[in-house]
Design an enzyme around this catalytic site. Structure first.
Site, PDB file in Angstrom:
ATOM      1  N   ILE A  77       0.831  -1.224   0.000  1.00 54.52           N
ATOM      2  CA  ILE A  77       0.000   0.000   0.000  1.00 54.52           C
ATOM      3  C   ILE A  77       0.861   1.269   0.000  1.00 54.52           C
ATOM      4  CG2 ILE A  77      -2.108  -0.986   1.001  1.00 54.52           C
ATOM      5  CD1 ILE A  77      -1.157   0.281   3.716  1.00 54.52           C
ATOM      6  N   SER A 102      -0.496  -5.455  12.661  1.00 54.89           N
ATOM      7  CA  SER A 102      -1.631  -5.476  13.590  1.00 54.89           C
ATOM      8  C   SER A 102      -1.341  -6.048  14.979  1.00 54.89           C
ATOM      9  CB  SER A 102      -2.771  -6.288  12.957  1.00 54.89           C
ATOM     10  OG  SER A 102      -2.425  -7.665  12.906  1.00 54.89           O
ATOM     11  N   THR A 149      -9.123   0.434  15.161  1.00 58.47           N
ATOM     12  CA  THR A 149      -9.214  -0.338  16.397  1.00 58.47           C
ATOM     13  C   THR A 149      -9.685   0.518  17.577  1.00 58.47           C
ATOM     14  OG1 THR A 149      -7.826  -1.446  18.042  1.00 58.47           O
ATOM     15  CG2 THR A 149      -6.730   0.136  16.640  1.00 58.47           C
ATOM     16  N   ASP A 150     -10.262  -0.152  18.573  1.00 62.23           N
ATOM     17  CA  ASP A 150     -10.630   0.559  19.813  1.00 62.23           C
ATOM     18  C   ASP A 150      -9.390   0.934  20.625  1.00 62.23           C
ATOM     19  OD1 ASP A 150      -9.893  -1.990  20.691  1.00 62.23           O
ATOM     20  OD2 ASP A 150     -11.751  -2.395  21.766  1.00 62.23           O
ATOM     21  N   GLU A 151      -8.230   0.353  20.264  1.00 61.20           N
ATOM     22  CA  GLU A 151      -7.026   0.598  21.070  1.00 61.20           C
ATOM     23  C   GLU A 151      -6.561   2.051  20.984  1.00 61.20           C
ATOM     24  OE1 GLU A 151      -4.072  -2.520  20.952  1.00 61.20           O
ATOM     25  OE2 GLU A 151      -5.559  -3.983  20.328  1.00 61.20           O
ATOM     26  N   TYR A 175       1.696   0.217  18.122  1.00 64.27           N
ATOM     27  CA  TYR A 175       0.619  -0.206  17.220  1.00 64.27           C
ATOM     28  C   TYR A 175      -0.544   0.781  17.273  1.00 64.27           C
ATOM     29  CZ  TYR A 175      -3.720  -2.546  15.870  1.00 64.27           C
ATOM     30  OH  TYR A 175      -4.950  -2.827  15.315  1.00 64.27           O
ATOM     31  N   LYS A 179      -2.051   3.429  14.424  1.00 61.88           N
ATOM     32  CA  LYS A 179      -3.441   3.377  13.942  1.00 61.88           C
ATOM     33  C   LYS A 179      -4.121   4.722  14.204  1.00 61.88           C
ATOM     34  CE  LYS A 179      -5.489   0.391  12.403  1.00 61.88           C
ATOM     35  NZ  LYS A 179      -5.650  -0.100  10.990  1.00 61.88           N
ATOM     36  N   PRO A 230       0.258 -19.289  27.796  1.00 62.90           N
ATOM     37  CA  PRO A 230       0.856 -18.169  28.523  1.00 62.90           C
ATOM     38  C   PRO A 230      -0.111 -17.001  28.720  1.00 62.90           C
ATOM     39  CG  PRO A 230       1.581 -18.158  26.231  1.00 62.90           C
ATOM     40  CD  PRO A 230       0.646 -19.312  26.373  1.00 62.90           C
ATOM     41  N   TYR A 232      -0.603 -13.304  30.242  1.00 64.10           N
ATOM     42  CA  TYR A 232       0.237 -12.178  30.682  1.00 64.10           C
ATOM     43  C   TYR A 232      -0.230 -11.637  32.030  1.00 64.10           C
ATOM     44  CZ  TYR A 232       1.774 -11.690  25.745  1.00 64.10           C
ATOM     45  OH  TYR A 232       2.284 -11.886  24.493  1.00 64.10           O
ATOM     46  N   ASN A 274      -9.144 -11.917  30.525  1.00 67.25           N
ATOM     47  CA  ASN A 274      -8.331 -12.885  29.775  1.00 67.25           C
ATOM     48  C   ASN A 274      -8.329 -14.262  30.420  1.00 67.25           C
ATOM     49  OD1 ASN A 274      -7.670 -10.940  27.914  1.00 67.25           O
ATOM     50  ND2 ASN A 274      -5.661 -10.487  28.788  1.00 67.25           N
ATOM     51  N   PRO A 308       4.748  -5.015  28.294  1.00 68.37           N
ATOM     52  CA  PRO A 308       4.994  -3.627  28.707  1.00 68.37           C
ATOM     53  C   PRO A 308       3.837  -2.720  28.257  1.00 68.37           C
ATOM     54  CG  PRO A 308       6.871  -4.498  27.456  1.00 68.37           C
ATOM     55  CD  PRO A 308       5.778  -5.523  27.373  1.00 68.37           C
ATOM     56  N   GLY A 309       3.386  -1.853  29.161  1.00 72.30           N
ATOM     57  CA  GLY A 309       2.318  -0.888  28.818  1.00 72.30           C
ATOM     58  C   GLY A 309       0.982  -1.555  28.538  1.00 72.30           C
TER      59      GLY A 309
HETATM   60  P1  NAD Z   1      -3.653  -9.236   9.966  1.00 75.41           P
HETATM   61  O1  NAD Z   1      -2.317  -8.910  10.553  1.00 75.41           O
HETATM   62  O2  NAD Z   1      -4.205 -10.608  10.133  1.00 75.41           O
HETATM   63  O3  NAD Z   1      -3.629  -8.944   8.397  1.00 75.41           O
HETATM   64  C1  NAD Z   1      -3.025  -7.806   7.853  1.00 75.41           C
HETATM   65  C2  NAD Z   1      -2.917  -8.020   6.344  1.00 75.41           C
HETATM   66  O4  NAD Z   1      -2.346  -6.822   5.792  1.00 75.41           O
HETATM   67  C3  NAD Z   1      -2.000  -9.179   5.953  1.00 75.41           C
HETATM   68  O5  NAD Z   1      -2.608  -9.939   4.930  1.00 75.41           O
HETATM   69  C4  NAD Z   1      -0.739  -8.501   5.444  1.00 75.41           C
HETATM   70  O6  NAD Z   1      -0.065  -9.251   4.456  1.00 75.41           O
HETATM   71  C5  NAD Z   1      -1.308  -7.204   4.886  1.00 75.41           C
HETATM   72  N1  NAD Z   1      -0.307  -6.113   4.868  1.00 75.41           N
HETATM   73  C6  NAD Z   1       0.512  -5.731   5.886  1.00 75.41           C
HETATM   74  N2  NAD Z   1       1.289  -4.707   5.484  1.00 75.41           N
HETATM   75  C7  NAD Z   1       0.935  -4.423   4.210  1.00 75.41           C
HETATM   76  C8  NAD Z   1       1.363  -3.457   3.272  1.00 75.41           C
HETATM   77  N3  NAD Z   1       2.320  -2.563   3.564  1.00 75.41           N
HETATM   78  N4  NAD Z   1       0.765  -3.440   2.041  1.00 75.41           N
HETATM   79  C9  NAD Z   1      -0.200  -4.336   1.738  1.00 75.41           C
HETATM   80  N5  NAD Z   1      -0.638  -5.282   2.590  1.00 75.41           N
HETATM   81  C10 NAD Z   1      -0.079  -5.324   3.814  1.00 75.41           C
HETATM   82  O7  NAD Z   1      -4.641  -8.124  10.558  1.00 75.41           O
HETATM   83  P2  NAD Z   1      -6.175  -8.260  10.942  1.00 75.41           P
HETATM   84  O8  NAD Z   1      -6.270  -8.780  12.327  1.00 75.41           O
HETATM   85  O9  NAD Z   1      -6.914  -8.912   9.859  1.00 75.41           O
HETATM   86  O10 NAD Z   1      -6.588  -6.721  11.010  1.00 75.41           O
HETATM   87  C11 NAD Z   1      -7.115  -6.046   9.860  1.00 75.41           C
HETATM   88  C12 NAD Z   1      -7.354  -4.586  10.223  1.00 75.41           C
HETATM   89  O11 NAD Z   1      -8.257  -4.512  11.319  1.00 75.41           O
HETATM   90  C13 NAD Z   1      -6.087  -3.846  10.672  1.00 75.41           C
HETATM   91  O12 NAD Z   1      -6.128  -2.552  10.138  1.00 75.41           O
HETATM   92  C14 NAD Z   1      -6.182  -3.821  12.185  1.00 75.41           C
HETATM   93  O13 NAD Z   1      -5.545  -2.683  12.706  1.00 75.41           O
HETATM   94  C15 NAD Z   1      -7.692  -3.745  12.380  1.00 75.41           C
HETATM   95  N6  NAD Z   1      -8.171  -4.324  13.634  1.00 75.41           N
HETATM   96  C16 NAD Z   1      -7.943  -5.642  13.941  1.00 75.41           C
HETATM   97  C17 NAD Z   1      -8.445  -6.171  15.126  1.00 75.41           C
HETATM   98  C18 NAD Z   1      -8.279  -7.620  15.486  1.00 75.41           C
HETATM   99  O14 NAD Z   1      -8.772  -8.032  16.550  1.00 75.41           O
HETATM  100  N7  NAD Z   1      -7.637  -8.439  14.676  1.00 75.41           N
HETATM  101  C19 NAD Z   1      -9.162  -5.361  16.018  1.00 75.41           C
HETATM  102  C20 NAD Z   1      -9.340  -4.020  15.685  1.00 75.41           C
HETATM  103  C21 NAD Z   1      -8.873  -3.518  14.483  1.00 75.41           C
HETATM  104  P1  TYD Z   2      -4.044  -9.945  21.558  1.00 78.96           P
HETATM  105  O1  TYD Z   2      -4.736 -11.086  20.911  1.00 78.96           O
HETATM  106  O2  TYD Z   2      -2.584  -9.754  21.296  1.00 78.96           O
HETATM  107  O3  TYD Z   2      -4.882  -8.629  21.206  1.00 78.96           O
HETATM  108  P2  TYD Z   2      -4.695  -7.089  21.757  1.00 78.96           P
HETATM  109  O4  TYD Z   2      -3.382  -6.940  22.405  1.00 78.96           O
HETATM  110  O5  TYD Z   2      -4.782  -6.337  20.474  1.00 78.96           O
HETATM  111  O6  TYD Z   2      -5.850  -6.859  22.678  1.00 78.96           O
HETATM  112  O7  TYD Z   2      -4.213 -10.087  23.132  1.00 78.96           O
HETATM  113  C1  TYD Z   2      -5.487 -10.092  23.736  1.00 78.96           C
HETATM  114  C2  TYD Z   2      -5.255 -10.053  25.239  1.00 78.96           C
HETATM  115  O8  TYD Z   2      -4.629 -11.263  25.638  1.00 78.96           O
HETATM  116  C3  TYD Z   2      -4.349  -8.927  25.692  1.00 78.96           C
HETATM  117  O9  TYD Z   2      -4.810  -8.438  26.960  1.00 78.96           O
HETATM  118  C4  TYD Z   2      -3.003  -9.597  25.868  1.00 78.96           C
HETATM  119  C5  TYD Z   2      -3.380 -11.004  26.291  1.00 78.96           C
HETATM  120  N1  TYD Z   2      -2.449 -12.081  25.873  1.00 78.96           N
HETATM  121  C6  TYD Z   2      -1.983 -13.006  26.816  1.00 78.96           C
HETATM  122  O10 TYD Z   2      -2.319 -12.932  28.013  1.00 78.96           O
HETATM  123  N2  TYD Z   2      -1.144 -13.993  26.395  1.00 78.96           N
HETATM  124  C7  TYD Z   2      -0.745 -14.098  25.109  1.00 78.96           C
HETATM  125  O11 TYD Z   2       0.053 -15.008  24.783  1.00 78.96           O
HETATM  126  C8  TYD Z   2      -1.246 -13.161  24.144  1.00 78.96           C
HETATM  127  C9  TYD Z   2      -0.841 -13.233  22.690  1.00 78.96           C
HETATM  128  C10 TYD Z   2      -2.103 -12.173  24.580  1.00 78.96           C
END
Ligand code: NAD
Ligand code: TYD
Length: 369
Positions: A77, A102, A149-151, A175, A179, A230, A232, A274, A308-309
């Site tokens: 992109i 992500s 994301t809500d983060e 991250y 975003k 594991p 956290y 968790n 961390p954080g």
């Molecule tokens: P993911 O990491 O599974 O997939 C990301 C995809 O983007 C991959 O297919 C990767 O190859 C592609 N990608 C990465 N860098 C790229 C680049 N420079 N150019 C083109 N393609 C690239 O992520 P996901 O969990 O499917 O998340 C999708 C979106 O939703 C993200 O924007 C993430 O911030 C947002 N989001 C995800 C979650 C979640 O729980 N997974 C929650 C809130 C928001």
């Molecule tokens: P994650 O799936 O990494 O999503 P996010 O950090 O975006 O919320 O983690 C979800 C929650 O689970 C988060 O509070 C961190 C915790 N976690 C663990 O306790 N152990 C693990 O191995 C992972 C990957 C996450």
């Protein structure tokens, strides 16, 4: 296994046919969204642009490879010339932008790629779409959906009200900071140029095609392999779990009915600590798996050093999308987790190759023994 909830697409396709570019369509949510879109709108043109980073997997889209309405482009992109060409060639009228780095833990180990893809990449895409949209005469039915994301809202205390669209931004990890930067750009493109962007901020997704490094797939896979689970810190961190197909349905609704320039929060209404989530997963795994190396699998739960954080609690107030657009989540956490565990049980051929040497090296960094 089929979901009790049946999805209805009636009355959604008012602006079809779409010619939609889905960035990050080989990732977890993106690939679920591609499948969702094709089941809802089989006659639409769908172009996936994905760089196939470690998180992208073309196998997620294997069933579409021979579909004449589908095109997969491996590309970045940040590549402006490629995006310009694709927009023109395919006469795109809608972008659904998922591509991102992500994973919070990876952003702690190495933030550079997060700034590059999430901020610079989103900017590149917005600017390319703006020039193209201008050249087309600024059609008002074009859409740029920015998936976030809500983060970006930071961390809640136990009694704080859930995040609304008016909650001030307070990102805590590289991250979420990257975003947040991309959200501000998407917002600015509407306010400055009138480009029809819509932003969504969703809670933690789960479901099929979820890369093994995230909490739910990691716990499923480790339980199947008899490895430690594991958790956290003290395991009391809270996340609001959203089944990925509920999310896809929400994004579809926002593309069709969301107001340009607006933000919509999307949540699962499923706040779980968790440690409780991992225990539910263990119970379902014990029930559904024919063979487990260690049973009951909750014996594998191991508390490890905190991230961390680490944000304490996320929760989404989804009142706006519910009252304005009529969307609400349909899948309960119990039902969604059963689906998900069932999927990982029957898709060993999908996840086993992902546990590569590169993944093991990452794993050793995050979970030193
Ligand atoms: P993911 O990491 O599974 O997939 C990301 C995809 O983007 C991959 O297919 C990767 O190859 C592609 N990608 C990465 N860098 C790229 C680049 N420079 N150019 C083109 N393609 C690239 O992520 P996901 O969990 O499917 O998340 C999708 C979106 O939703 C993200 O924007 C993430 O911030 C947002 N989001 C995800 C979650 C979640 O729980 N997974 C929650 C809130 C928001
Ligand atoms: P994650 O799936 O990494 O999503 P996010 O950090 O975006 O919320 O983690 C979800 C929650 O689970 C988060 O509070 C961190 C915790 N976690 C663990 O306790 N152990 C693990 O191995 C992972 C990957 C996450």
């Amino acid at each position: 296994m089929t979901l009790a909830v049946q999805y209805s697409y009636d009355n959604i396709g008012i602006r079809s046919p779409h010619r939609i570019m889905i960035t990050g369509g080989a990732g977890f949510i993106g690939s679920n969204f591609v499948h969702h879109w094709f089941s809802a709108y089989p006659n639409d043109r769908v172009v996936v642009l994905d760089a196939l980073t470690y998180a992208g997997n073309r196998k997620n889209l294997a069933s579409l490879e021979n579909n004449p309405n589908f095109r997969f482009v491996e590309g970045n992109i940040c590549d402006r010339a490629l995006i310009d060409r694709l927009l023109q060639e395919e006469q795109i009228n809608t972008i659904a932008h998922f591509a991102a780095e992500s994973h919070v833990d990876r952003s702690i180990l190495g933030p550079d790629a997060f700034v590059q893809t999430n901020v610079v990449g989103t900017f590149t895409l917005l600017e390319a779409f703006r020039q193209y949209w201008l050249a087309q005469g600024q059609p008002d039915h074009y859409r740029f959906l920015h998936v976030s994301t809500d983060e970006v809202y930071g961390s809640l205390g136990p009694h704080d009200h859930a995040f609304t669209e008016k909650t001030p931004y307070a990102p805590n990890s590289p991250y979420s900071a990257s975003k947040a930067g991309s959200d501000h750009l998407a917002r600015a493109y509407y306010h400055t140029y009138g480009m029809p962007t819509v932003i969504t901020n969703c809670s933690n997704n789960y479901g099929p095609y979820h890369y093994p490094e995230k909490l739910i797939p990691l716990m499923c896979i480790n339980a199947l392999l008899g490895k430690p689970l594991p958790v956290y810190g003290d395991g009391q961190n809270v996340r609001d779990w959203l089944y990925v197909l509920d999310h896809c349905r929400a994004l579809d609704t926002v593309i069709h009915h969301g107001r340009p320039g607006e933000t919509y929060n999307i949540g699962g209404n499923n706040e779980v600590k968790n440690i409780d989530l991992v225990k539910i997963l263990c119970r379902i795994m014990d029930e559904l798996a024919v063979h487990l190396p260690i049973k009951p699998s909750n014996q594998l739960i191991t508390f490890v050093k905190d991230r961390p954080g680490h944000d304490r609690r996320y929760a989404i107030d989804a009142t706006k999308i519910k009252t304005e657009l009529g969307w609400a989540p349909l899948v309960t956490v119990e039902e969604g987790l059963r689906q998900t565990v069932g999927w990982y049980l029957t898709h060993r051929h999908w996840w086993e190759p992902l546990l590569s040497e590169e993944y093991q090296a990452y794993y050793r960094q995050v979970y030193p023994s």
